[in-house]
Design a protein around this motif. Structure first.
Motif, PDB file in Angstrom:
ATOM      1  N   ASN A 130      49.943  68.755  57.773  1.00 17.24           N
ATOM      2  CA  ASN A 130      50.380  69.888  56.957  1.00 17.24           C
ATOM      3  C   ASN A 130      51.899  69.991  56.981  1.00 17.24           C
ATOM      4  N   ASP A 131      52.527  69.647  55.880  1.00 15.46           N
ATOM      5  CA  ASP A 131      53.986  69.585  55.786  1.00 15.46           C
ATOM      6  C   ASP A 131      54.589  70.945  55.440  1.00 15.46           C
ATOM      7  N   ASN A 132      55.384  71.465  56.368  1.00 13.23           N
ATOM      8  CA  ASN A 132      56.122  72.717  56.134  1.00 13.23           C
ATOM      9  C   ASN A 132      57.614  72.522  56.401  1.00 13.23           C
ATOM     10  N   VAL A 133      58.091  71.276  56.246  1.00 15.83           N
ATOM     11  CA  VAL A 133      59.488  70.954  56.555  1.00 15.83           C
ATOM     12  C   VAL A 133      60.393  71.411  55.416  1.00 15.83           C
ATOM     13  N   SER A 134      61.403  72.175  55.744  1.00 14.97           N
ATOM     14  CA  SER A 134      62.308  72.712  54.713  1.00 14.97           C
ATOM     15  C   SER A 134      63.529  71.826  54.486  1.00 14.97           C
ATOM     16  N   SER A 135      63.927  71.040  55.478  1.00 17.34           N
ATOM     17  CA  SER A 135      65.105  70.179  55.366  1.00 17.34           C
ATOM     18  C   SER A 135      64.729  68.824  54.776  1.00 17.34           C
ATOM     19  N   ASP A 136      65.403  68.428  53.683  1.00 21.69           N
ATOM     20  CA  ASP A 136      65.134  67.130  53.053  1.00 21.69           C
ATOM     21  C   ASP A 136      65.423  65.981  54.014  1.00 21.69           C
ATOM     22  N   GLU A 137      66.490  66.126  54.781  1.00 22.38           N
ATOM     23  CA  GLU A 137      66.871  65.067  55.714  1.00 22.38           C
ATOM     24  C   GLU A 137      65.812  64.898  56.797  1.00 22.38           C
ATOM     25  N   GLU A 138      65.352  66.014  57.359  1.00 25.80           N
ATOM     26  CA  GLU A 138      64.314  65.952  58.385  1.00 25.80           C
ATOM     27  C   GLU A 138      63.014  65.403  57.801  1.00 25.80           C
ATOM     28  N   PHE A 139      62.716  65.815  56.583  1.00 23.90           N
ATOM     29  CA  PHE A 139      61.486  65.365  55.930  1.00 23.90           C
ATOM     30  C   PHE A 139      61.464  63.843  55.800  1.00 23.90           C
ATOM     31  N   GLU A 140      62.551  63.264  55.315  1.00 23.35           N
ATOM     32  CA  GLU A 140      62.614  61.809  55.134  1.00 23.35           C
ATOM     33  C   GLU A 140      62.477  61.081  56.468  1.00 23.35           C
ATOM     34  N   ASN A 141      63.083  61.628  57.504  1.00 22.22           N
ATOM     35  CA  ASN A 141      63.004  61.017  58.829  1.00 22.22           C
ATOM     36  C   ASN A 141      61.577  61.066  59.375  1.00 22.22           C
ATOM     37  N   ILE A 142      60.916  62.195  59.173  1.00 18.81           N
ATOM     38  CA  ILE A 142      59.543  62.361  59.642  1.00 18.81           C
ATOM     39  C   ILE A 142      58.600  61.427  58.881  1.00 18.81           C
ATOM     40  N   VAL A 143      58.784  61.349  57.560  1.00 13.12           N
ATOM     41  CA  VAL A 143      57.939  60.477  56.738  1.00 13.12           C
ATOM     42  C   VAL A 143      58.097  59.023  57.162  1.00 13.12           C
ATOM     43  N   ARG A 144      59.320  58.607  57.462  1.00 17.22           N
ATOM     44  CA  ARG A 144      59.576  57.234  57.891  1.00 17.22           C
ATOM     45  C   ARG A 144      58.779  56.920  59.171  1.00 17.22           C
ATOM     46  N   LYS A 145      58.802  57.838  60.134  1.00 15.40           N
ATOM     47  CA  LYS A 145      58.085  57.628  61.391  1.00 15.40           C
ATOM     48  C   LYS A 145      56.572  57.591  61.169  1.00 15.40           C
ATOM     49  N   LEU A 146      56.079  58.470  60.314  1.00 15.26           N
ATOM     50  CA  LEU A 146      54.646  58.492  60.025  1.00 15.26           C
ATOM     51  C   LEU A 146      54.214  57.208  59.322  1.00 15.26           C
ATOM     52  N   ASN A 147      55.036  56.739  58.382  1.00 15.91           N
ATOM     53  CA  ASN A 147      54.702  55.508  57.659  1.00 15.91           C
ATOM     54  C   ASN A 147      54.650  54.307  58.602  1.00 15.91           C
ATOM     55  N   ILE A 148      55.556  54.262  59.550  1.00  8.83           N
ATOM     56  CA  ILE A 148      55.547  53.165  60.534  1.00  8.83           C
ATOM     57  C   ILE A 148      54.235  53.183  61.322  1.00  8.83           C
ATOM     58  N   ALA A 149      53.820  54.386  61.730  1.00  6.62           N
ATOM     59  CA  ALA A 149      52.570  54.515  62.496  1.00  6.62           C
ATOM     60  C   ALA A 149      51.369  54.096  61.647  1.00  6.62           C
ATOM     61  N   PHE A 150      51.342  54.530  60.393  1.00  5.00           N
ATOM     62  CA  PHE A 150      50.231  54.171  59.510  1.00  5.00           C
ATOM     63  C   PHE A 150      50.194  52.664  59.236  1.00  5.00           C
ATOM     64  N   GLU A 151      51.368  52.072  58.997  1.00  2.00           N
ATOM     65  CA  GLU A 151      51.418  50.639  58.702  1.00  2.00           C
ATOM     66  C   GLU A 151      51.004  49.799  59.907  1.00  2.00           C
ATOM     67  N   HIS A 152      51.306  50.295  61.091  1.00  2.00           N
ATOM     68  CA  HIS A 152      50.894  49.586  62.309  1.00  2.00           C
ATOM     69  C   HIS A 152      49.388  49.714  62.523  1.00  2.00           C
ATOM     70  N   ARG A 153      48.863  50.893  62.242  1.00  2.64           N
ATOM     71  CA  ARG A 153      47.429  51.141  62.429  1.00  2.64           C
ATOM     72  C   ARG A 153      46.607  50.450  61.341  1.00  2.64           C
ATOM     73  N   PHE A 154      47.118  50.458  60.101  1.00  3.45           N
ATOM     74  CA  PHE A 154      46.399  49.886  58.967  1.00  3.45           C
ATOM     75  C   PHE A 154      47.288  48.884  58.234  1.00  3.45           C
ATOM     76  N   PRO A 155      47.452  47.673  58.779  1.00  2.00           N
ATOM     77  CA  PRO A 155      48.352  46.680  58.185  1.00  2.00           C
ATOM     78  C   PRO A 155      47.843  46.101  56.868  1.00  2.00           C
ATOM     79  N   ASN A 156      46.548  46.145  56.638  1.00  2.14           N
ATOM     80  CA  ASN A 156      45.982  45.541  55.420  1.00  2.14           C
ATOM     81  C   ASN A 156      45.627  46.621  54.394  1.00  2.14           C
ATOM     82  N   LYS A 157      45.967  46.364  53.151  1.00  3.07           N
ATOM     83  CA  LYS A 157      45.661  47.300  52.081  1.00  3.07           C
ATOM     84  C   LYS A 157      44.158  47.297  51.805  1.00  3.07           C
ATOM     85  N   CYS A 158      43.619  48.451  51.434  1.00  3.08           N
ATOM     86  CA  CYS A 158      42.206  48.515  51.040  1.00  3.08           C
ATOM     87  C   CYS A 158      42.086  47.992  49.616  1.00  3.08           C
ATOM     88  N   GLU A 159      40.867  47.771  49.165  1.00  2.00           N
ATOM     89  CA  GLU A 159      40.638  47.161  47.858  1.00  2.00           C
ATOM     90  C   GLU A 159      41.196  48.017  46.722  1.00  2.00           C
TER      91      GLU A 159
END
Length: 228
Positions: free
Chosen positions: A196-225
């Motif tokens: 649930n995203d309630n981040v008001s700062s654009d800079e913080e938001f981009e930083n948080i998204v980057r970290k989440l994407n890294i975690a997701f890409e590590h957990r799910f390296p292969n694209k679904c169909e």
């Protein structure tokens, strides 16, 4: 009214993520929608921007309360409300017992299992209220949303109890709050999370998204169909 929609369907918001393999039994059991069930007071909770869903919760509860009495709900479905799979949500139900009227139902922020039969029943019963909400292009403070269908299912007891730890809500307001979500992604537990995203700062938001994407890409390296 969606063409081809099955009689049993699952509703997810765009901030909900499945972290490990799930089966139909996670969403429907013996033909009934799986829900963690409890009474819970409707809270007048607003975000920093002044927006909230307090009024919507009240409207949903009001509609259900017109057709179901709390004492009857408990009498017919006490085994489900006090099923240990509800976990600590049972405490909410216990604290609401002294109140005569229906005070509201719990919110889980997870995948919602529904029967089209419920939608037809509520629409036939409270069609005017639903039609009025449909005329509003954007969600208003006193609109009605899909949770009225979930409340209706819980009031009838037309559900199968799902473990409370099936999913987890991860609120993110600032940098550092994303750690819980990242830990869940890395561990593959629970089965689902809501970020649930309630981040008001654009800079913080981009930083948080980057970290989440890294975690997701590590957990799910292969694209679904569907992504190929």
């Amino acid at each position: 009214k969606i063409p081809g929609l099955s009689e049993k369907f699952v509703y997810l918001n765009d901030d909900m993520f499945i972290l490990k393999k799930v089966t139909e039994n996670d969403f429907f059991r013996n033909g009934l929608p799986c829900i963690t069930i409890a009474f819970s007071p409707t809270m007048a909770d607003f975000n920093e921007d002044g927006k909230g869903v307090y009024g919507i919760d009240v409207m949903n509860t009001r509609i259900v309360g017109k057709h179901f009495k709390k004492k009857d709900i408990i009498k017919k479905n006490w085994r489900k409300y006090f099923d240990l799979r509800n976990g600590t949500e049972i405490i909410k139900t216990l604290l609401c017992l002294p109140f005569h009227d229906l005070v509201g139902f719990n919110e889980m922020h997870t995948a919602y299992s529904y029967l089209k039969e419920t939608y037809r029943e509520v629409w036939e019963t409270e069609g005017y209220e639903l039609e009025e909400s449909c005329k509003v292009k954007f969600r208003g403070e006193f609109s009605i949303n899909h949770h009225v269908m979930r409340y209706w299912q819980m009031a009838k007891g037309n559900i199968a109890v799902r473990r409370v730890d099936f999913s987890k809500m991860c609120d993110i307001y600032k940098s550092g709050d994303e750690k819980t979500a990242i830990r869940c992604i890395e561990n593959g537990r629970p089965s689902m999370i809501c970020i649930n995203d309630n981040v008001s700062s654009d800079e913080e938001f981009e930083n948080i998204v980057r970290k989440l994407n890294i975690a997701f890409e590590h957990r799910f390296p292969n694209k679904c169909e569907f992504e190929k």
